[in-house]
Design a protein around this motif. Sequence first.
Motif, PDB file in Angstrom:
ATOM      1  N   SER A  13       8.555   2.156   4.112  1.00 24.27           N
ATOM      2  CA  SER A  13       9.634   3.055   3.685  1.00 24.27           C
ATOM      3  C   SER A  13       9.015   4.416   3.379  1.00 24.27           C
ATOM      4  CB  SER A  13      10.371   2.503   2.480  1.00 24.27           C
ATOM      5  OG  SER A  13       9.506   2.419   1.364  1.00 24.27           O
ATOM      6  N   VAL A  14       9.813   5.465   3.574  1.00 25.49           N
ATOM      7  CA  VAL A  14       9.362   6.827   3.332  1.00 25.49           C
ATOM      8  C   VAL A  14      10.318   7.492   2.373  1.00 25.49           C
ATOM      9  CG1 VAL A  14       8.852   9.063   4.374  1.00 25.49           C
ATOM     10  CG2 VAL A  14       8.385   6.958   5.649  1.00 25.49           C
ATOM     11  N   ARG A  15       9.773   8.144   1.340  1.00 28.20           N
ATOM     12  CA  ARG A  15      10.588   8.897   0.395  1.00 28.20           C
ATOM     13  C   ARG A  15      10.089  10.341   0.396  1.00 28.20           C
ATOM     14  NH1 ARG A  15       9.772   6.207  -4.453  1.00 28.20           N
ATOM     15  NH2 ARG A  15       8.205   7.725  -5.059  1.00 28.20           N
ATOM     16  N   GLU A  16      10.987  11.284   0.654  1.00 27.74           N
ATOM     17  CA  GLU A  16      10.661  12.710   0.727  1.00 27.74           C
ATOM     18  C   GLU A  16      11.276  13.431  -0.463  1.00 27.74           C
ATOM     19  OE1 GLU A  16       8.942  14.147   3.283  1.00 27.74           O
ATOM     20  OE2 GLU A  16       8.856  12.413   4.596  1.00 27.74           O
ATOM     21  N   THR A  17      10.497  14.312  -1.084  1.00 27.89           N
ATOM     22  CA  THR A  17      10.982  15.117  -2.203  1.00 27.89           C
ATOM     23  C   THR A  17      10.520  16.553  -2.015  1.00 27.89           C
ATOM     24  OG1 THR A  17      10.708  13.198  -3.662  1.00 27.89           O
ATOM     25  CG2 THR A  17      11.035  15.332  -4.708  1.00 27.89           C
ATOM     26  N   SER A  18      11.455  17.485  -2.118  1.00 31.76           N
ATOM     27  CA  SER A  18      11.112  18.909  -2.109  1.00 31.76           C
ATOM     28  C   SER A  18      11.402  19.474  -3.485  1.00 31.76           C
ATOM     29  CB  SER A  18      11.939  19.647  -1.053  1.00 31.76           C
ATOM     30  OG  SER A  18      11.598  19.204   0.231  1.00 31.76           O
ATOM     31  N   PHE A  19      10.543  20.383  -3.934  1.00 28.39           N
ATOM     32  CA  PHE A  19      10.758  20.987  -5.257  1.00 28.39           C
ATOM     33  C   PHE A  19      10.354  22.430  -5.242  1.00 28.39           C
ATOM     34  CE2 PHE A  19       7.444  17.722  -5.176  1.00 28.39           C
ATOM     35  CZ  PHE A  19       6.282  18.449  -5.239  1.00 28.39           C
ATOM     36  N   LEU A  33       0.855  -1.189   0.000  1.00 31.95           N
ATOM     37  CA  LEU A  33       0.000   0.000   0.000  1.00 31.95           C
ATOM     38  C   LEU A  33       0.885   1.230   0.000  1.00 31.95           C
ATOM     39  CD1 LEU A  33      -2.811   1.376   0.447  1.00 31.95           C
ATOM     40  CD2 LEU A  33      -2.364   1.169   2.882  1.00 31.95           C
ATOM     41  N   THR A  34       0.542   2.204  -0.832  1.00 29.08           N
ATOM     42  CA  THR A  34       1.288   3.462  -0.897  1.00 29.08           C
ATOM     43  C   THR A  34       0.355   4.623  -0.574  1.00 29.08           C
ATOM     44  OG1 THR A  34       2.768   2.557  -2.583  1.00 29.08           O
ATOM     45  CG2 THR A  34       2.692   4.956  -2.375  1.00 29.08           C
ATOM     46  N   VAL A  35       0.803   5.503   0.322  1.00 34.70           N
ATOM     47  CA  VAL A  35       0.085   6.726   0.653  1.00 34.70           C
ATOM     48  C   VAL A  35       1.006   7.889   0.300  1.00 34.70           C
ATOM     49  CG1 VAL A  35      -0.993   8.100   2.473  1.00 34.70           C
ATOM     50  CG2 VAL A  35      -1.171   5.602   2.536  1.00 34.70           C
ATOM     51  N   THR A  36       0.474   8.857  -0.449  1.00 33.70           N
ATOM     52  CA  THR A  36       1.253  10.004  -0.887  1.00 33.70           C
ATOM     53  C   THR A  36       0.618  11.289  -0.362  1.00 33.70           C
ATOM     54  OG1 THR A  36       1.855   8.831  -2.914  1.00 33.70           O
ATOM     55  CG2 THR A  36       2.187  11.222  -2.898  1.00 33.70           C
ATOM     56  N   PHE A  37       1.436  12.114   0.293  1.00 32.80           N
ATOM     57  CA  PHE A  37       1.017  13.430   0.764  1.00 32.80           C
ATOM     58  C   PHE A  37       1.747  14.458  -0.093  1.00 32.80           C
ATOM     59  CE2 PHE A  37       0.536  10.669   4.447  1.00 32.80           C
ATOM     60  CZ  PHE A  37      -0.741  11.002   4.884  1.00 32.80           C
ATOM     61  N   THR A  38       0.989  15.385  -0.715  1.00 28.93           N
ATOM     62  CA  THR A  38       1.570  16.339  -1.653  1.00 28.93           C
ATOM     63  C   THR A  38       1.128  17.754  -1.303  1.00 28.93           C
ATOM     64  OG1 THR A  38       1.430  14.658  -3.379  1.00 28.93           O
ATOM     65  CG2 THR A  38       1.830  16.907  -4.090  1.00 28.93           C
ATOM     66  N   SER A  39       2.096  18.696  -1.333  1.00 30.21           N
ATOM     67  CA  SER A  39       1.800  20.122  -1.202  1.00 30.21           C
ATOM     68  C   SER A  39       2.385  20.821  -2.425  1.00 30.21           C
ATOM     69  CB  SER A  39       2.394  20.697   0.085  1.00 30.21           C
ATOM     70  OG  SER A  39       3.793  20.823  -0.026  1.00 30.21           O
ATOM     71  N   ALA A  40       2.361  22.143  -2.431  1.00 30.77           N
ATOM     72  CA  ALA A  40       2.896  22.901  -3.564  1.00 30.77           C
ATOM     73  C   ALA A  40       4.397  22.695  -3.745  1.00 30.77           C
ATOM     74  CB  ALA A  40       2.592  24.380  -3.389  1.00 30.77           C
ATOM     75  N   ASP A  41       5.120  22.373  -2.648  1.00 31.50           N
ATOM     76  CA  ASP A  41       6.577  22.263  -2.746  1.00 31.50           C
ATOM     77  C   ASP A  41       7.170  21.021  -2.093  1.00 31.50           C
ATOM     78  OD1 ASP A  41       6.113  22.931  -0.131  1.00 31.50           O
ATOM     79  OD2 ASP A  41       7.496  24.627  -0.088  1.00 31.50           O
ATOM     80  N   HIS A  42       6.321  20.041  -1.746  1.00 32.57           N
ATOM     81  CA  HIS A  42       6.840  18.867  -1.056  1.00 32.57           C
ATOM     82  C   HIS A  42       5.973  17.644  -1.357  1.00 32.57           C
ATOM     83  CE1 HIS A  42       9.378  17.087   2.090  1.00 32.57           C
ATOM     84  NE2 HIS A  42       8.325  16.340   2.354  1.00 32.57           N
ATOM     85  N   ARG A  43       6.622  16.473  -1.362  1.00 39.96           N
ATOM     86  CA  ARG A  43       5.908  15.214  -1.517  1.00 39.96           C
ATOM     87  C   ARG A  43       6.507  14.182  -0.561  1.00 39.96           C
ATOM     88  NH1 ARG A  43       6.826  13.651  -6.821  1.00 39.96           N
ATOM     89  NH2 ARG A  43       5.187  15.072  -7.416  1.00 39.96           N
ATOM     90  N   SER A  44       5.659  13.490   0.170  1.00 38.99           N
ATOM     91  CA  SER A  44       6.057  12.380   1.033  1.00 38.99           C
ATOM     92  C   SER A  44       5.323  11.136   0.556  1.00 38.99           C
ATOM     93  CB  SER A  44       5.683  12.643   2.492  1.00 38.99           C
ATOM     94  OG  SER A  44       6.317  13.792   2.974  1.00 38.99           O
ATOM     95  N   VAL A  45       6.079  10.086   0.277  1.00 42.23           N
ATOM     96  CA  VAL A  45       5.503   8.830  -0.201  1.00 42.23           C
ATOM     97  C   VAL A  45       5.850   7.740   0.805  1.00 42.23           C
ATOM     98  CG1 VAL A  45       5.439   7.139  -2.071  1.00 42.23           C
ATOM     99  CG2 VAL A  45       5.777   9.567  -2.598  1.00 42.23           C
ATOM    100  N   ILE A  46       4.824   7.146   1.403  1.00 38.64           N
ATOM    101  CA  ILE A  46       5.003   6.072   2.374  1.00 38.64           C
ATOM    102  C   ILE A  46       4.509   4.782   1.736  1.00 38.64           C
ATOM    103  CG2 ILE A  46       4.398   5.221   4.675  1.00 38.64           C
ATOM    104  CD1 ILE A  46       3.558   8.605   4.538  1.00 38.64           C
ATOM    105  N   THR A  47       5.389   3.801   1.640  1.00 38.58           N
ATOM    106  CA  THR A  47       5.031   2.516   1.062  1.00 38.58           C
ATOM    107  C   THR A  47       5.162   1.450   2.133  1.00 38.58           C
ATOM    108  OG1 THR A  47       5.834   3.237  -1.097  1.00 38.58           O
ATOM    109  CG2 THR A  47       5.536   0.871  -0.786  1.00 38.58           C
ATOM    110  N   ALA A  48       4.062   0.752   2.392  1.00 39.17           N
ATOM    111  CA  ALA A  48       4.042  -0.317   3.389  1.00 39.17           C
ATOM    112  C   ALA A  48       3.816  -1.643   2.671  1.00 39.17           C
ATOM    113  CB  ALA A  48       2.931  -0.086   4.403  1.00 39.17           C
ATOM    114  N   THR A  49       4.514  -2.682   3.123  1.00 38.43           N
ATOM    115  CA  THR A  49       4.382  -4.000   2.517  1.00 38.43           C
ATOM    116  C   THR A  49       4.537  -5.084   3.574  1.00 38.43           C
ATOM    117  OG1 THR A  49       5.136  -5.433   0.710  1.00 38.43           O
ATOM    118  CG2 THR A  49       6.834  -4.194   1.891  1.00 38.43           C
TER     119      THR A  49
END
Length: 61
Positions: free
Chosen positions: A55-61, A31-47
């Motif tokens: 696991s958590v992957r953070e991206t800023s843009f 299962l993947t849950v993604t939280f997104t804002s105008a300048d950030h994304r957090s992706v949490i993948t559970a298995t």
Amino acid sequence: MRYGSRGVCLISAVPSRGYKAGTSQTADDTLTVTFTSADHRSVITATINPSARASVRETSF
């Protein structure tokens, strides 16, 4: 998220102010849950395959 012997299920995904939440589940065991804002994304993948973990992957843009 809740881990079970046959899969992962979403219990709750409440975004903070300014964020949107989205989910994706292509198989019962992941299962993947993604939280997104105008300048950030957090992706949490559970298995549960091969063992229960997240696991958590953070991206800023």
